[in-house]
Design a protein around this motif. Structure first.
Motif, PDB file in Angstrom:
ATOM      1  N   LEU A  73      66.307   3.290  39.864  1.00 33.43           N
ATOM      2  CA  LEU A  73      65.065   3.054  39.172  1.00 33.43           C
ATOM      3  C   LEU A  73      64.103   1.871  39.745  1.00 33.43           C
ATOM      4  O   LEU A  73      63.098   1.977  39.819  1.00 33.43           O
TER       5      LEU A  73
ATOM      6  N   GLU B 287      70.426   7.731  40.131  1.00 33.44           N
ATOM      7  CA  GLU B 287      69.074   7.474  40.367  1.00 33.44           C
ATOM      8  C   GLU B 287      68.932   5.823  40.436  1.00 33.44           C
ATOM      9  O   GLU B 287      69.427   5.151  39.845  1.00 33.44           O
TER      10      GLU B 287
ATOM     11  N   THR C 173      59.933   4.958  33.741  1.00 29.09           N
ATOM     12  CA  THR C 173      58.631   5.941  33.993  1.00 29.09           C
ATOM     13  C   THR C 173      59.132   7.536  34.153  1.00 29.09           C
ATOM     14  O   THR C 173      58.152   8.346  34.437  1.00 29.09           O
ATOM     15  N   GLU C 174      60.453   7.583  34.614  1.00 33.46           N
ATOM     16  CA  GLU C 174      60.731   8.931  34.666  1.00 33.46           C
ATOM     17  C   GLU C 174      62.144   9.075  34.290  1.00 33.46           C
ATOM     18  O   GLU C 174      62.822   8.155  33.871  1.00 33.46           O
TER      19      GLU C 174
ATOM     20  N   GLY D 169      61.268   4.510  39.409  1.00 33.55           N
ATOM     21  CA  GLY D 169      61.124   5.040  38.168  1.00 33.55           C
ATOM     22  C   GLY D 169      60.895   3.978  37.086  1.00 33.55           C
ATOM     23  O   GLY D 169      61.667   4.206  35.986  1.00 33.55           O
TER      24      GLY D 169
ATOM     25  N   GLU E 245      58.547   0.259  35.733  1.00 28.77           N
ATOM     26  CA  GLU E 245      57.506  -0.290  35.881  1.00 28.77           C
ATOM     27  C   GLU E 245      57.363  -1.725  35.161  1.00 28.77           C
ATOM     28  O   GLU E 245      57.788  -1.814  34.197  1.00 28.77           O
TER      29      GLU E 245
ATOM     30  N   ASP F 120      69.184   7.431  25.997  1.00 33.27           N
ATOM     31  CA  ASP F 120      69.233   8.765  26.713  1.00 33.27           C
ATOM     32  C   ASP F 120      70.809   9.179  27.098  1.00 33.27           C
ATOM     33  O   ASP F 120      71.263  10.190  27.618  1.00 33.27           O
TER      34      ASP F 120
END
Length: 294
Positions: free
Chosen positions: A245, A243, A293-294, A25, A27, A209
């Motif tokens: 990443l 998550e 990226t997600e 997730g 880059e 977020d």
């Protein structure tokens, strides 16, 4: 936590290794080597960006704090300007004593004050402004029993002003990390962060977020460093929605220890990291950036 003798060789190898990562997730964007012929430059273990996303603050594990401005070209870091160094102060306004100067975690509060976590004498201090005298936060009973050179490495503040920290080591590969929260004048342990493999926490930040981003590091001797970034949603029932990443292979980067998370003009979340050079001629201070990226 400073990584010493064997890091000399692996840092040299890292310098010639092309950036690559197992990134589900995130880059890779760029890295910038920040060189400066100054004996106090180096050892950076924490970083924060100010609201304009150009001004930055960084702390050194030799008791110093720096502030300056990141110069960008095409959105990527290309230099540092307006740099200023200060010695971290104790509660009386004097330069912090060498024996308790090991600053590791940094967090910038919504009101502009700074919080710094220290190893050696395990504690968190608040600074009302850059260069000001420290104000000591109360200590949690657990802090006195934390391992030397492996304690409060990571520090973060959420939008309500609550301060979060966790130790670098949990005591066992199967034991989660306690996530301490300072709110309403006291420390509690409302969350636990799962321990996965040999990576250990060294930096943290809350992203735009609202999620907690955790930078972790694995040191493998001559095989070098691997970095990992996980993020979590903190809710009433604990740390949820874990998550991963980013996980970098060994030697992709050096000793990344500081993390700040922000949103760029295109609306993407960026991860800006800083590398601790351990004041070694064979290592370098670097800024490294990734985009979520997600």
């Amino acid at each position: 936590m400073p990584i010493r003798p064997v890091a000399v060789i692996l840092a040299l190898l890292a310098a010639i290794t092309a950036p690559m990562a197992d990134a589900a997730g995130a880059e890779f964007l760029s890295r910038y080597v920040w060189e400066r012929p100054d004996p106090v430059h180096g050892g950076f273990s924490g970083i924060e960006l100010r609201a304009d996303r150009a001004g930055f603050i960084a702390i050194s594990d030799r008791g110093r704090i720096a502030q300056g401005r990141l110069v960008r070209e095409d959105g990527l870091i290309a230099g540092v300007a307006d740099l200023q160094f200060e010695r971290l102060r104790d509660r009386k306004g004097n330069p912090v004593a060498t024996r308790i100067e090991d600053a590791e975690g940094l967090a910038l509060a919504p009101d502009g004050s700074l919080y710094v976590s220290f190893e050696g004498a395990h504690r968190v201090w608040r600074y009302p402004a850059f260069g000001a005298a420290a104000q000591a936060l109360p200590s949690h009973p657990d802090f006195a029993g934390l391992q030397m050179n492996s304690s409060l490495e990571a520090l973060a503040i959420d939008t309500t002003g609550a301060v979060f920290t966790l130790p670098e080591r949990s005591g066992s590969l199967s034991r989660p990390f306690p996530l301490y929260r300072f709110k309403d004048g006291r420390w509690t342990v409302p969350y636990q962060v799962p321990r996965v493999g040999e990576h250990l926490p060294v930096g943290a930040d809350f992203g735009p977020d609202g999620k907690l981003y955790l930078l972790e590091r694995r040191f493998s001797g001559l095989l070098g460093f691997s970095s990992r970034i996980r993020r979590f949603t903190l809710g009433p029932k604990g740390a949820l929605g874990e998550e991963t990443l980013l996980t970098t292979p060994n030697l992709t980067h050096g000793n990344l220890e500081g993390l700040t998370v922000w949103r760029d003009r295109a609306g993407a979340i960026r991860l800006t990291l800083i590398e601790d050079d351990n004041f070694s001629m064979f290592q370098r201070t670097q800024f490294v950036e990734y985009r979520v990226t997600e």
